[in-house]
Design a protein around this motif. Structure first.
Motif, mmCIF file in Angstrom:
data_model
loop_
_atom_site.group_PDB
_atom_site.id
_atom_site.type_symbol
_atom_site.label_atom_id
_atom_site.label_comp_id
_atom_site.label_asym_id
_atom_site.label_seq_id
_atom_site.Cartn_x
_atom_site.Cartn_y
_atom_site.Cartn_z
ATOM 1 N N VAL A 235 0.996 -1.431 -0.032
ATOM 2 C CA VAL A 235 -0.077 0.223 -0.048
ATOM 3 C C VAL A 235 1.222 1.330 -0.288
ATOM 4 N N LEU A 236 1.902 1.329 0.705
ATOM 5 C CA LEU A 236 2.415 2.850 0.771
ATOM 6 C C LEU A 236 3.325 3.150 0.117
ATOM 7 N N ARG A 237 4.122 1.405 -0.647
ATOM 8 C CA ARG A 237 4.427 1.980 -2.429
ATOM 9 C C ARG A 237 3.537 2.386 -3.230
ATOM 10 N N GLY A 238 2.828 1.645 -3.424
ATOM 11 C CA GLY A 238 1.394 1.941 -4.335
ATOM 12 C C GLY A 238 0.921 3.842 -4.559
ATOM 13 N N VAL A 239 1.091 4.136 -2.952
ATOM 14 C CA VAL A 239 0.939 5.135 -2.471
ATOM 15 C C VAL A 239 1.447 6.727 -2.456
ATOM 16 N N VAL A 240 3.073 6.605 -2.373
ATOM 17 C CA VAL A 240 3.847 7.451 -2.678
ATOM 18 C C VAL A 240 4.107 7.448 -4.226
ATOM 19 N N ARG A 241 4.731 9.114 -4.243
ATOM 20 C CA ARG A 241 5.566 9.310 -5.486
ATOM 21 C C ARG A 241 7.055 7.948 -5.221
ATOM 22 N N LYS A 242 7.329 8.350 -7.123
ATOM 23 C CA LYS A 242 8.912 7.298 -6.618
ATOM 24 C C LYS A 242 10.156 8.484 -6.181
ATOM 25 N N HIS A 243 10.093 9.677 -6.575
ATOM 26 C CA HIS A 243 11.345 10.223 -5.063
ATOM 27 C C HIS A 243 10.978 10.488 -3.422
ATOM 28 N N ARG A 273 -5.269 7.861 1.400
ATOM 29 C CA ARG A 273 -5.146 7.472 0.827
ATOM 30 C C ARG A 273 -4.005 5.455 1.377
ATOM 31 N N MET A 274 -3.799 5.813 2.365
ATOM 32 C CA MET A 274 -2.997 5.652 3.111
ATOM 33 C C MET A 274 -3.657 4.382 4.152
ATOM 34 N N ILE A 275 -4.563 5.435 4.854
ATOM 35 C CA ILE A 275 -5.188 4.686 6.150
ATOM 36 C C ILE A 275 -6.243 3.604 4.882
ATOM 37 N N ALA A 276 -6.903 4.384 3.924
ATOM 38 C CA ALA A 276 -8.140 3.663 2.800
ATOM 39 C C ALA A 276 -6.823 2.194 2.706
ATOM 40 N N GLY A 277 -6.351 2.513 1.567
ATOM 41 C CA GLY A 277 -5.151 1.290 1.746
ATOM 42 C C GLY A 277 -5.099 -0.126 2.563
#
Length: 352
Positions: A235-243, A273-277
């Motif tokens: 989830v965290l990988r999917g929420v954050v940006r690549k940088h 988004r993190m909480i929902a995921g």
């Protein structure tokens, strides 16, 4: 044999012996016609008959000066020559012209010079194509061996560097989730603070703690807990940006470093988004694992001089405000924010 040494008996000089002694040679009659060529020169000029042709029709003498006639060639006896075949393969050669006695003409002994390796490869030459006393092939073998050794050393160095990078990456990676570990967090946070301190763009530090994770471990076991941690990492990988940067700081705690642009509304959206995921249930052996998370964050431009310990402490404060406010929510630190007593509202905070 040199310009001052003569053969007392012309019969001692024959094409076969000359070719064996000097396989890349040309025997030229006084008239300028080629009497014989060595076997290696013949191999270079496959398909061409050089015998009886005029020497200067086959070869172009370029240094130390050009030659237009055999009289010009005679003046070059004993001097080092740079020559080139006038027809394909137009190979460049080095040579020495030696006059023979008793009207036998000249012998021009040739070599490839510094182009020997290229010639050997291009013409498929072997040790048999060189005089027994010529060390060219042996030197080429040594050169090839050296090149092979150097390539193997380079390959070994590349493997060692790859192994070192892998070891360093492993040392900075959490084995269970594949996220960065606490050591990597310390390094990345120090780098972010250094950039911000030198006038770089601000960044956000976000602390996330799982809610109800202990209940999963206690009721379904650590295997279920590991499954949940893997879910959180995805989830965290999917929420954050690549940088951006994500680390498992330990246990069920995670820390994110969000690069610019960052501001309160963006942090709230990312936290939501993190909480929902994370609240999406994960099934373990047919049973759902339900958890949530609480989030606290701070932004580097709140500080005159960003400091790692201060920012981590303030993010923790914001996190515990979220916990006290009922979990599954986020709080962004603001000056004066404090953790309220149970049931009391937080002060000077931004909550979602």
């Amino acid at each position: 044999m040199d310009g001052g040494a003569a053969c007392s008996d012309p019969a001692l000089l024959n094409a076969a012996a000359l070719g064996r002694l000097m396989p890349l040679s040309v025997w030229v009659a006084p008239t300028g016609h080629i009497r014989a060529v060595g076997p290696t020169l013949a191999k270079l000029c496959t398909g061409q008959r050089l015998e009886e042709r005029r020497f200067l029709e086959v070869f172009e003498i370029r240094k130390p000066q050009t030659a237009q006639s055999m009289e010009d060639v005679r003046r070059l006896v004993g001097r080092r020559l740079d020559l080139k075949l006038r027809e394909a393969p137009r190979t460049g050669l080095r040579g020495l012209c030696v006059a023979l006695a008793d009207g036998q003409g000249f012998v021009v002994n040739l070599s490839f010079g510094i182009s020997a390796a290229e010639a050997v490869s291009k013409h498929g030459l072997t040790n048999a194509d060189f005089a027994p006393t010529d060390l060219t092939v042996e030197l080429l073998y040594l050169t090839e061996v050296k090149a092979a050794v150097m390539e193997e050393l380079a390959a070994l160095n590349r493997r060692l560097q790859a192994a070192q990078r892998a070891a360093e990456e492993q040392a900075l990676t959490d084995a269970l989730t594949g996220l960065a570990n606490r050591r990597a967090l310390d390094l990345s946070l120090a780098a972010a603070i250094d950039r911000a301190g030198r006038g770089g763009a601000p960044f956000a530090l976000v602390h996330l703690d799982l809610d109800h994770f202990k209940a999963v471990n206690d009721t379904l076991g650590h295997a279920a807990g590991d499954l949940v941690l893997g879910h959180v990492a995805r989830v965290l990988r999917g929420v954050v940006r690549k940088h951006d940067f994500v680390a498992r700081a330990g246990g069920d705690e995670f820390v994110l470093i969000l690069a610019a642009p960052v501001e309160s509304m963006l942090l709230e959206r990312i936290a939501a988004r993190m909480i929902a995921g994370i609240e999406e249930p994960v099934e373990f052996e047919g049973k759902p694992c339900r958890i949530s998370c609480s989030v606290g964050g701070t932004i580097s431009d709140l500080y005159d001089v960003p400091d790692a310990d201060r920012m981590l402490s303030d993010a923790d404060t914001a996190l515990y405000v979220s916990k006290r406010q009922g979990r599954a929510r986020s709080t962004i630190y603001a000056p004066g924010l404090s953790v309220p007593e149970d049931g009391a509202p937080a002060t000077d905070s931004v909550r979602r």
